[in-house]
Design a protein around this motif. Sequence first.
Motif, short mmCIF file in Angstrom:
data_model
loop_
_atom_site.label_atom_id
_atom_site.label_comp_id
_atom_site.label_asym_id
_atom_site.label_seq_id
_atom_site.Cartn_x
_atom_site.Cartn_y
_atom_site.Cartn_z
N MET A 14 -35.12 13.97 16.02
CA MET A 14 -36.13 14.48 16.96
C MET A 14 -35.63 15.74 17.67
O MET A 14 -36.39 16.68 17.87
N GLY A 15 -34.37 15.75 18.03
CA GLY A 15 -33.79 16.93 18.67
C GLY A 15 -33.86 18.14 17.76
O GLY A 15 -34.23 19.25 18.19
N LEU A 16 -33.53 17.96 16.50
CA LEU A 16 -33.57 19.08 15.56
C LEU A 16 -35.00 19.51 15.27
O LEU A 16 -35.30 20.71 15.23
N LEU A 17 -35.90 18.55 15.08
CA LEU A 17 -37.30 18.88 14.82
C LEU A 17 -37.94 19.60 16.01
O LEU A 17 -38.84 20.41 15.84
N SER A 18 -37.45 19.32 17.20
CA SER A 18 -38.05 19.93 18.39
C SER A 18 -37.85 21.44 18.44
O SER A 18 -38.51 22.12 19.21
N PHE A 19 -36.97 21.98 17.61
CA PHE A 19 -36.79 23.43 17.55
C PHE A 19 -37.91 24.11 16.77
O PHE A 19 -38.03 25.33 16.81
N MET A 20 -38.73 23.33 16.06
CA MET A 20 -39.87 23.91 15.35
C MET A 20 -40.99 24.15 16.35
O MET A 20 -41.26 23.31 17.19
N PRO A 21 -41.64 25.31 16.25
CA PRO A 21 -42.66 25.67 17.25
C PRO A 21 -43.75 24.62 17.48
O PRO A 21 -44.13 24.37 18.61
N LYS A 22 -44.23 23.97 16.43
CA LYS A 22 -45.33 23.01 16.59
C LYS A 22 -44.85 21.60 16.93
O LYS A 22 -45.64 20.67 17.01
N GLU A 23 -43.56 21.43 17.13
CA GLU A 23 -43.01 20.10 17.43
C GLU A 23 -42.43 20.02 18.84
O GLU A 23 -41.62 19.16 19.13
N LYS A 24 -42.81 20.91 19.72
CA LYS A 24 -42.27 20.93 21.08
C LYS A 24 -42.78 19.76 21.93
O LYS A 24 -42.05 19.21 22.73
N ASP A 25 -44.03 19.38 21.74
CA ASP A 25 -44.64 18.30 22.52
C ASP A 25 -44.04 16.95 22.11
O ASP A 25 -43.99 16.63 20.91
N VAL A 26 -43.59 16.17 23.07
CA VAL A 26 -42.91 14.90 22.80
C VAL A 26 -43.82 13.94 22.02
O VAL A 26 -43.37 13.29 21.07
N LYS A 27 -45.09 13.85 22.39
CA LYS A 27 -46.00 12.93 21.68
C LYS A 27 -46.18 13.36 20.23
O LYS A 27 -46.20 12.52 19.33
N LYS A 28 -46.31 14.64 19.99
CA LYS A 28 -46.44 15.16 18.62
C LYS A 28 -45.16 14.86 17.83
O LYS A 28 -45.20 14.42 16.69
N LEU A 29 -44.04 15.07 18.46
CA LEU A 29 -42.74 14.82 17.83
C LEU A 29 -42.58 13.33 17.48
O LEU A 29 -42.11 12.99 16.38
N GLN A 30 -43.00 12.45 18.38
CA GLN A 30 -42.92 11.02 18.11
C GLN A 30 -43.80 10.62 16.93
O GLN A 30 -43.42 9.81 16.09
N LYS A 31 -45.00 11.23 16.85
CA LYS A 31 -45.89 10.95 15.72
C LYS A 31 -45.29 11.43 14.41
O LYS A 31 -45.42 10.78 13.37
N THR A 32 -44.64 12.59 14.46
CA THR A 32 -44.00 13.14 13.25
C THR A 32 -42.90 12.20 12.76
O THR A 32 -42.85 11.85 11.58
N ILE A 33 -42.03 11.77 13.66
CA ILE A 33 -40.95 10.85 13.28
C ILE A 33 -41.52 9.53 12.77
O ILE A 33 -41.05 8.98 11.77
N GLU A 34 -42.55 9.04 13.43
CA GLU A 34 -43.19 7.79 13.00
C GLU A 34 -43.73 7.93 11.57
O GLU A 34 -43.61 7.03 10.76
N ARG A 35 -44.28 9.08 11.27
CA ARG A 35 -44.81 9.29 9.92
C ARG A 35 -43.68 9.27 8.90
O ARG A 35 -43.81 8.69 7.82
N TYR A 36 -42.57 9.95 9.21
CA TYR A 36 -41.43 9.93 8.28
C TYR A 36 -40.87 8.52 8.11
O TYR A 36 -40.39 8.17 7.04
N GLU A 37 -40.94 7.71 9.15
CA GLU A 37 -40.41 6.35 9.07
C GLU A 37 -41.33 5.39 8.32
O GLU A 37 -40.87 4.45 7.70
N ASN A 38 -42.66 5.64 8.39
CA ASN A 38 -43.61 4.65 7.87
C ASN A 38 -44.38 5.05 6.62
O ASN A 38 -44.92 4.18 5.94
N ASP A 39 -44.46 6.32 6.32
CA ASP A 39 -45.23 6.78 5.16
C ASP A 39 -44.27 7.02 4.00
O ASP A 39 -43.39 7.88 4.08
#
Length: 117
Positions: A14-39
């Motif tokens: 999450m820390g590394l992904l947060s450096f991407m411009p569209k991943e700054k928002d914590v809720k968006k970042l959590q959804k992204t990680i959740e997708r990588y974990e579950n899809d």
Amino acid sequence: MLVPYKSMNQKIAMGLLSFMPKEKDVKKLQKTIERYENDIDWKLYLWKEEDFVGVIGISIESGEALLQHVCVNPSHRREGIGKKMLRELMKTLPCDLKPTKETKRFLRTCVKEEESL
């Protein structure tokens, strides 16, 4: 070294992904990680040197891999880590790698540099 993501590395990823411009928002970042974990069609990898310094993620759709995320810790940029991650990832893929709108410039630059060698 490219290391498949495991949930025990969630904070690092999450820390590394947060450096991407569209991943700054914590809720968006959590959804992204959740997708990588579950899809099962979404795969995330961490790049380890002495520590984890980069992250690269893909999704598989219609027989193609889409480069969803690629980011390197700012203190390790300009060391070729993004290109190393991409090279290692492409060795493991059973299909072509295509960019998303967000990763198009990075992928295009890397391919041009590889072709000029």
